[in-house]
Enzyme design. Structure first.
Site, PDB file in Angstrom:
ATOM      1  N   ARG A  96      -6.798  -0.989  14.343  1.00  0.00           N
ATOM      2  CA  ARG A  96      -5.828  -1.879  14.600  1.00  0.00           C
ATOM      3  C   ARG A  96      -6.688  -3.452  15.394  1.00  0.00           C
ATOM      4  O   ARG A  96      -5.996  -4.470  15.245  1.00  0.00           O
ATOM      5  CB  ARG A  96      -4.618  -1.938  15.248  1.00  0.00           C
ATOM      6  CG  ARG A  96      -3.658  -2.836  15.061  1.00  0.00           C
ATOM      7  CD  ARG A  96      -2.148  -2.318  15.357  1.00  0.00           C
ATOM      8  NE  ARG A  96      -2.327  -1.513  16.642  1.00  0.00           N
ATOM      9  CZ  ARG A  96      -2.380  -2.169  17.838  1.00  0.00           C
ATOM     10  NH1 ARG A  96      -2.476  -3.375  18.000  1.00  0.00           N
ATOM     11  NH2 ARG A  96      -2.280  -1.187  18.776  1.00  0.00           N
TER      12      ARG A  96
ATOM     13  N   TYR B 184       2.268 -18.935  -4.846  1.00  0.00           N
ATOM     14  CA  TYR B 184       2.376 -17.526  -5.228  1.00  0.00           C
ATOM     15  C   TYR B 184       4.048 -17.261  -4.547  1.00  0.00           C
ATOM     16  O   TYR B 184       4.368 -17.582  -3.629  1.00  0.00           O
ATOM     17  CB  TYR B 184       1.513 -16.700  -4.438  1.00  0.00           C
ATOM     18  CG  TYR B 184       1.933 -15.089  -4.481  1.00  0.00           C
ATOM     19  CD1 TYR B 184       1.482 -14.889  -5.611  1.00  0.00           C
ATOM     20  CD2 TYR B 184       2.282 -14.421  -3.454  1.00  0.00           C
ATOM     21  CE1 TYR B 184       2.105 -13.157  -6.076  1.00  0.00           C
ATOM     22  CE2 TYR B 184       2.432 -13.347  -3.772  1.00  0.00           C
ATOM     23  CZ  TYR B 184       2.421 -12.638  -4.758  1.00  0.00           C
ATOM     24  OH  TYR B 184       2.400 -11.267  -4.963  1.00  0.00           O
TER      25      TYR B 184
ATOM     26  N   ASP C 219      -5.184 -20.509  -0.729  1.00  0.00           N
ATOM     27  CA  ASP C 219      -5.367 -19.354  -1.312  1.00  0.00           C
ATOM     28  C   ASP C 219      -6.146 -19.230  -2.529  1.00  0.00           C
ATOM     29  O   ASP C 219      -5.962 -19.986  -3.342  1.00  0.00           O
ATOM     30  CB  ASP C 219      -3.619 -18.889  -1.665  1.00  0.00           C
ATOM     31  CG  ASP C 219      -3.854 -17.461  -2.147  1.00  0.00           C
ATOM     32  OD1 ASP C 219      -4.806 -16.888  -3.023  1.00  0.00           O
ATOM     33  OD2 ASP C 219      -2.397 -16.921  -2.300  1.00  0.00           O
TER      34      ASP C 219
ATOM     35  N   LYS D 255      -6.525  -8.354  -6.071  1.00  0.00           N
ATOM     36  CA  LYS D 255      -6.519  -8.856  -7.398  1.00  0.00           C
ATOM     37  C   LYS D 255      -8.177  -9.039  -7.742  1.00  0.00           C
ATOM     38  O   LYS D 255      -8.761  -7.805  -7.835  1.00  0.00           O
ATOM     39  CB  LYS D 255      -6.103 -10.354  -7.349  1.00  0.00           C
ATOM     40  CG  LYS D 255      -4.799 -10.526  -6.854  1.00  0.00           C
ATOM     41  CD  LYS D 255      -3.775  -9.780  -7.476  1.00  0.00           C
ATOM     42  CE  LYS D 255      -2.310  -9.592  -6.876  1.00  0.00           C
ATOM     43  NZ  LYS D 255      -1.834 -10.656  -6.305  1.00  0.00           N
TER      44      LYS D 255
HETATM   45  C1  LIG Z   1      -0.830 -11.221  -5.220  1.00  0.00           C
HETATM   46  C2  LIG Z   1      -1.091 -12.423  -4.531  1.00  0.00           C
HETATM   47  C3  LIG Z   1      -0.780 -12.496  -3.250  1.00  0.00           C
HETATM   48  C4  LIG Z   1      -0.158 -11.269  -2.453  1.00  0.00           C
HETATM   49  O1  LIG Z   1      -1.073 -10.276  -2.501  1.00  0.00           O
HETATM   50  P1  LIG Z   1      -0.687  -8.677  -2.026  1.00  0.00           P
HETATM   51  O2  LIG Z   1      -1.982  -8.375  -2.155  1.00  0.00           O
HETATM   52  O3  LIG Z   1       0.340  -8.395  -3.075  1.00  0.00           O
HETATM   53  O4  LIG Z   1       0.069  -8.725  -0.961  1.00  0.00           O
HETATM   54  C5  LIG Z   1      -0.991 -13.844  -2.774  1.00  0.00           C
HETATM   55  N1  LIG Z   1      -1.422 -14.920  -3.469  1.00  0.00           N
HETATM   56  C6  LIG Z   1      -1.953 -14.812  -4.703  1.00  0.00           C
HETATM   57  C7  LIG Z   1      -2.168 -15.946  -5.339  1.00  0.00           C
HETATM   58  C8  LIG Z   1      -1.524 -13.357  -5.158  1.00  0.00           C
HETATM   59  O5  LIG Z   1      -1.817 -13.377  -6.513  1.00  0.00           O
END
Ligand SMILES: *Cc1c(COP(=O)(O)O)cnc(C)c1O
Length: 382
Positions: A46, A100, A172, A197
């Site tokens: 952690r 998102y 992001d 992803k």
């Molecule tokens: C999937 C996604 C997230 C969130 O990610 P998790 O791993 O599901 O928590 C954030 N931003 C974008 C653009 C995403 O596609």
């Protein structure tokens, strides 16, 4: 030593040496207890400082040209910790409007509890975001390419505006992946990925990451260790393995997506295709300037003489799925999934029509993907 290129970094950077057996992959250290003496670092999962966590953070930071990084248990753990660590009660944050869905939910459902004010900008120009800056604004948060219409935000313009106004910029970068876009080189402060992803890429890992300067990552770390969103070392190890093939996977996805965008764009059964690689995309020139590749995500509107549900059902190879960026091609209908909770009017404002399909391109044979789409179209005409 000469600076190594992305493909090499994907394979080798941050890998742990197996000094005992000389195996060619990182050894996995699952320990949650590490004996220490006075001078040693106190390792604990952690605290984000186990050998595997540190190695993987080094790899992803290198891919983004960042000084340091942290690995989280999900993309949302990365997003929430990055934002909350740089904001406090009384502060204000400016966000791009079409984020998102999970990030939007985090802001509107949780931020009031922390006394953090926010503004969502409708436009995506640096000047649109700047218009919302107040004396107490501390962070600007963007996402490009955006979901699901693949709008492109000018990273250099946003970064320099944020610097001028003394505000931290965060992006992001999930949709682009580090293969196609490196925002730190363009002046953005913190880069976030849902590693679920492209970094994971096989639809079997939930993870997230934040990378940036040593100073700003330390701010994130101070809160991260209290919030406790670290990732299990086993999954860290799997994610490291996945990233070894990141660059070849994403380039194959870029190529397939470009070819499919051209293929769909020529079809009378498809009204519009949204892909930054198409010269008809309004932000094509900007995408060309700031991205190394146009990505594996695209969206398109099915002509209303087709039944969208039947089309989806008739696909064989391509499956409907909420997640994205895996080696397998998937699609969603945003009006029925990610954006179903918006009112129809709000969807119209955001440009999300009922016949819009978001497509995540995999690495399958291009002709097989085209055949699957053609077959499904043939049998879904109203
Ligand atoms: C999937 C996604 C997230 C969130 O990610 P998790 O791993 O599901 O928590 C954030 N931003 C974008 C653009 C995403 O596609």
């Amino acid at each position: 030593m000469k600076k190594r290129k992305l493909d090499t970094l994907c394979v080798h950077e941050g890998q742990l040496k197996d000094l005992v057996h000389k195996g060619s992959v990182s050894p996995l250290y699952m320990a949650t207890a590490y004996a220490f003496d006075d001078v040693e670092v106190k390792r604990y999962p952690r605290y984000f400082n186990t050998p595997n966590q540190v190695g993987l953070a080094k790899k992803i930071a290198a891919l983004e040209g960042a000084e340091q990084g942290l690995i989280f248990g999900s993309g949302m753990a990365a997003v929430s910790t990055a934002l909350l660590s740089h904001l406090r009660s009384g502060d204000h944050v400016v966000l791009q409007g079409d984020l998102y869905g999970g990030t939007t939910n985090l802001i509107v459902e949780e931020f009031k509890k922390f006394g953090i004010a926010y503004s969502f900008s409708k436009g995506i120009l640096a000047s649109d975001l700047e218009a919302f800056i107040k004396p107490n604004t501390k962070v600007i948060y963007i996402e490009t390419p955006s979901n699901p219409l693949m709008k492109i935000v000018d990273l250099e313009a946003v970064a320099s505006m944020a610097k001028q106004r003394g505000v931290i910029s965060m992006i992001d970068n999930t949709f682009a992946s580090p293969v196609n876009q490196n925002p730190i080189a363009l002046g953005i402060d913190l880069v976030i990925h849902s590693a679920t992803k492209y970094l994971g890429g096989h639809s079997d890992i939930l993870a997230g990451t934040v990378v940036g300067s040593e100073k700003q990552i330390d701010v994130v770390f101070q809160m991260a260790k209290n919030l406790g969103g670290s990732l299990s070392d086993y999954t860290v190890w799997l994610l490291e393995r996945s990233i070894k093939t990141l660059s070849i996977r994403v380039r194959a996805q870029n190529d397939n997506a470009m070819a499919l965008a051209i293929f769909l764009n020529k079809k009378p059964s498809i009204d519009s295709v949204y892909y930054p690689g198409l010269t008809s995309h309004p932000d094509h020139e900007l995408a060309k300037r700031q991205m190394h590749g146009f990505g594996g995500m695209l969206s398109f509107e099915l002509n209303t003489s087709y039944d969208i549900d039947v089309f989806q059902k008739n696909l064989n190879l391509i499956r409907p799925a909420m997640s994205l960026a895996g080696v397998e091609s998937t699609l969603t209908i945003p009006s029925k999934t990610s954006h179903a909770l918006l009112t129809p009017e709000d969807r119209v404002v955001q440009g999300i029509k009922d016949n819009l399909i978001r497509f995540s391109t995999g690495i399958e044979d291009l002709q097989d993907l085209k055949d699957d789409i053609n077959e499904a179209l043939k049998n879904s005409k109203l």
